[in-house]
Design a protein around this motif. Sequence first.
Motif, PDB file in Angstrom:
ATOM      1  N   SER A 152       0.845  -1.198   0.000  1.00 15.94           N
ATOM      2  CA  SER A 152       0.000   0.000   0.000  1.00 15.94           C
ATOM      3  C   SER A 152       0.874   1.239   0.000  1.00 15.94           C
ATOM      4  O   SER A 152       2.000   1.211   0.499  1.00 15.94           O
ATOM      5  N   ASP A 153       0.333   2.327  -0.535  1.00 13.47           N
ATOM      6  CA  ASP A 153       0.986   3.625  -0.451  1.00 13.47           C
ATOM      7  C   ASP A 153       0.570   4.363   0.823  1.00 13.47           C
ATOM      8  O   ASP A 153       1.128   5.399   1.143  1.00 13.47           O
ATOM      9  N   ASP A 154      -0.407   3.846   1.528  1.00 12.57           N
ATOM     10  CA  ASP A 154      -0.956   4.479   2.729  1.00 12.57           C
ATOM     11  C   ASP A 154      -0.586   3.622   3.951  1.00 12.57           C
ATOM     12  O   ASP A 154      -1.047   2.486   4.077  1.00 12.57           O
ATOM     13  N   GLN A 155       0.240   4.170   4.833  1.00 14.38           N
ATOM     14  CA  GLN A 155       0.695   3.408   5.994  1.00 14.38           C
ATOM     15  C   GLN A 155      -0.454   2.977   6.909  1.00 14.38           C
ATOM     16  O   GLN A 155      -0.429   1.877   7.449  1.00 14.38           O
ATOM     17  N   GLY A 156      -1.435   3.827   7.077  1.00 12.82           N
ATOM     18  CA  GLY A 156      -2.584   3.462   7.905  1.00 12.82           C
ATOM     19  C   GLY A 156      -3.344   2.289   7.316  1.00 12.82           C
ATOM     20  O   GLY A 156      -3.704   1.344   8.030  1.00 12.82           O
ATOM     21  N   ALA A 157      -3.576   2.337   6.011  1.00 10.56           N
ATOM     22  CA  ALA A 157      -4.271   1.245   5.339  1.00 10.56           C
ATOM     23  C   ALA A 157      -3.444  -0.043   5.392  1.00 10.56           C
ATOM     24  O   ALA A 157      -3.995  -1.126   5.547  1.00 10.56           O
ATOM     25  N   LEU A 158      -2.131   0.110   5.294  1.00  9.79           N
ATOM     26  CA  LEU A 158      -1.249  -1.055   5.363  1.00  9.79           C
ATOM     27  C   LEU A 158      -1.366  -1.739   6.723  1.00  9.79           C
ATOM     28  O   LEU A 158      -1.445  -2.971   6.806  1.00  9.79           O
ATOM     29  N   GLN A 159      -1.419  -0.945   7.788  1.00  8.08           N
ATOM     30  CA  GLN A 159      -1.550  -1.511   9.126  1.00  8.08           C
ATOM     31  C   GLN A 159      -2.916  -2.166   9.331  1.00  8.08           C
ATOM     32  O   GLN A 159      -3.011  -3.230   9.947  1.00  8.08           O
ATOM     33  N   ASN A 192       5.319  -0.375  -1.171  1.00 13.67           N
ATOM     34  CA  ASN A 192       4.257   0.461  -1.737  1.00 13.67           C
ATOM     35  C   ASN A 192       3.540  -0.278  -2.877  1.00 13.67           C
ATOM     36  O   ASN A 192       3.881  -1.407  -3.209  1.00 13.67           O
TER      37      ASN A 192
END
Length: 64
Positions: free
Chosen positions: A5-12, A30
């Motif tokens: 993911s490019d979004d750390q929050g979404a990745l978590q 990413n």
Amino acid sequence: MPIASDDQGALQVGAGLVIDAGCDPVIVGNLAAARVFEQGGPGWRAHLTAPELRRRLGLPAVAN
């Protein structure tokens, strides 16, 4: 299970969902890095343990 993911929050959040499903998340980076688990990539349908998948994809091992 490989995730990117490019979004750390979404990745978590995604990693938490993978864990809740009883699997080990393998964060590859990413969205551009997701090509390694697209069809034809080295991670496509790779039925491996998380450490084996990390080795196949050239990712660093995770410290326990």
